[in-house]
Design a protein around this motif. Sequence first.
Motif, PDB file in Angstrom:
ATOM      1  N   ASN A 117     -29.492 -12.306   5.629  1.00 51.24           N
ATOM      2  CA  ASN A 117     -29.449 -10.868   5.408  1.00 51.24           C
ATOM      3  C   ASN A 117     -28.648 -10.256   6.541  1.00 51.24           C
ATOM      4  O   ASN A 117     -28.522 -10.846   7.620  1.00 51.24           O
TER       5      ASN A 117
ATOM      6  N   PRO B 224     -30.113   3.073   5.510  1.00 50.41           N
ATOM      7  CA  PRO B 224     -30.937   1.926   5.114  1.00 50.41           C
ATOM      8  C   PRO B 224     -31.362   1.900   3.659  1.00 50.41           C
ATOM      9  O   PRO B 224     -32.090   0.998   3.250  1.00 50.41           O
ATOM     10  N   GLY B 225     -30.911   2.856   2.851  1.00 52.43           N
ATOM     11  CA  GLY B 225     -31.321   2.864   1.452  1.00 52.43           C
ATOM     12  C   GLY B 225     -30.909   4.155   0.772  1.00 52.43           C
ATOM     13  O   GLY B 225     -29.923   4.786   1.164  1.00 52.43           O
TER      14      GLY B 225
ATOM     15  N   ASN C 216     -37.773   2.119  -1.901  1.00 48.46           N
ATOM     16  CA  ASN C 216     -36.553   1.458  -1.451  1.00 48.46           C
ATOM     17  C   ASN C 216     -36.790  -0.025  -1.212  1.00 48.46           C
ATOM     18  O   ASN C 216     -35.991  -0.866  -1.637  1.00 48.46           O
ATOM     19  N   LEU C 217     -37.879  -0.357  -0.545  1.00 52.22           N
ATOM     20  CA  LEU C 217     -38.169  -1.763  -0.275  1.00 52.22           C
ATOM     21  C   LEU C 217     -38.433  -2.533  -1.569  1.00 52.22           C
ATOM     22  O   LEU C 217     -38.037  -3.694  -1.709  1.00 52.22           O
TER      23      LEU C 217
ATOM     24  N   TYR D 222     -34.992  -3.234  -3.204  1.00 47.51           N
ATOM     25  CA  TYR D 222     -34.265  -4.338  -2.582  1.00 47.51           C
ATOM     26  C   TYR D 222     -34.944  -5.677  -2.849  1.00 47.51           C
ATOM     27  O   TYR D 222     -34.270  -6.704  -3.020  1.00 47.51           O
ATOM     28  N   SER D 223     -36.260  -5.687  -2.922  1.00 45.82           N
ATOM     29  CA  SER D 223     -36.954  -6.945  -3.231  1.00 45.82           C
ATOM     30  C   SER D 223     -36.618  -7.435  -4.629  1.00 45.82           C
ATOM     31  O   SER D 223     -36.512  -8.646  -4.866  1.00 45.82           O
TER      32      SER D 223
ATOM     33  N   ASN E 120     -34.324   0.039   8.256  1.00 54.91           N
ATOM     34  CA  ASN E 120     -33.184  -0.879   8.187  1.00 54.91           C
ATOM     35  C   ASN E 120     -33.635  -2.308   8.472  1.00 54.91           C
ATOM     36  O   ASN E 120     -33.242  -3.257   7.781  1.00 54.91           O
TER      37      ASN E 120
ATOM     38  N   ARG F 256     -35.742  -3.657   5.577  1.00 51.36           N
ATOM     39  CA  ARG F 256     -34.861  -4.041   4.467  1.00 51.36           C
ATOM     40  C   ARG F 256     -34.221  -5.403   4.736  1.00 51.36           C
ATOM     41  O   ARG F 256     -34.079  -6.238   3.832  1.00 51.36           O
TER      42      ARG F 256
ATOM     43  N   VAL G  17     -36.829  -8.205   4.021  1.00 48.62           N
ATOM     44  CA  VAL G  17     -37.572  -8.213   2.763  1.00 48.62           C
ATOM     45  C   VAL G  17     -37.397  -9.514   1.986  1.00 48.62           C
ATOM     46  O   VAL G  17     -38.286  -9.928   1.239  1.00 48.62           O
TER      47      VAL G  17
END
Length: 325
Positions: A84, A92-93, A102-103, A106-107, A150, A153, A156
């Motif tokens: 990553n 960060p998103g 957001n997390l 991304y997951s 950040n 992320r 993750v």
Amino acid sequence: MGLAAETVNLGRVFRNRGSMVQALEKVNLRIEKGQIYGLLGPNGAGKTTLVKILTTLLLPTTGEAYVYGYDVSKEASKIRPLINLVSGADTPGYGLITVRENLWFYSMLYGLDKETARERINRLVEEVGLKEVENELLRNLSTGYRQRMNLARGLVNDPLVLFLDEPTIGLDAVSARRIRRLIKDWVRVDSGRTVILTSHYMAEVEEMCARVAVLNKGRVVAEGTPAELRSLVAGKTVAVMEVWLPTDAEHVLDKLESAYRTHDPATNIYRIRVVVNNWDETADIVEHITSHGGKVLSLVKAMPSFEDVYVKLVGGGEVVSEFEA
């Protein structure tokens, strides 16, 4: 332990307005698993190009590069799930959704199943210190919380190699210290994890990194532990000076080798550190400055620091010498 990343005679050439620019030239690095590895160098040294090649965003022109044994040119699809990349300067998103959303987003991009994603996000918001803002819109977060986001992320997908580009940029001292501690703890709990860190903060690199490579003009000019690099200025002395110069006379300082400075434009006062072989050399430096209309306001002796090693290797100019407050 094996290698997290390796480069063999790595080179990269860019075409710029009809001419060829050598961004990297014969770069040979062996980065072992389980450590924080620092990449230092001035702007334009090739750090970003090197990171882009190792993260499969850019192909090398010559030579080879490997991440966890996989060839970046031929096996990018095997490398990407293992890594990553986090840049402290990046957003960060998405600002219109919450930290947790957001997390989750991304997951899903990383292909985590729902149960794993939920467990990992719950753990990350606790470990990274986002619990109290997990339901806040990202756009409403402070700079410190954005940097924590950040980092979350970047973790993750539980990467084996995490690339961090200026992870504490713009942070106050307390927030920066927390980010550094989180990074060190993340590596410490799993010997297979590796962080490759780029930073302009000398003290940050010296505190965190087991080994450091210094790049300048596309080449590796030094590599080793911080202690090994410090030995390059062993036995030398540093002159710390405050100097007033006439307007537009900064060029006077350009002839001072192994020097860096900060400048207060309101007063035209420069604070300079110069590595000298012996203290008698300072008399010539003072004469050089005063002969061009400058005034030496103060002069003290200091022990060489890691910053002085860096400047000796890459030349003078402005250097970020402290943790940003």
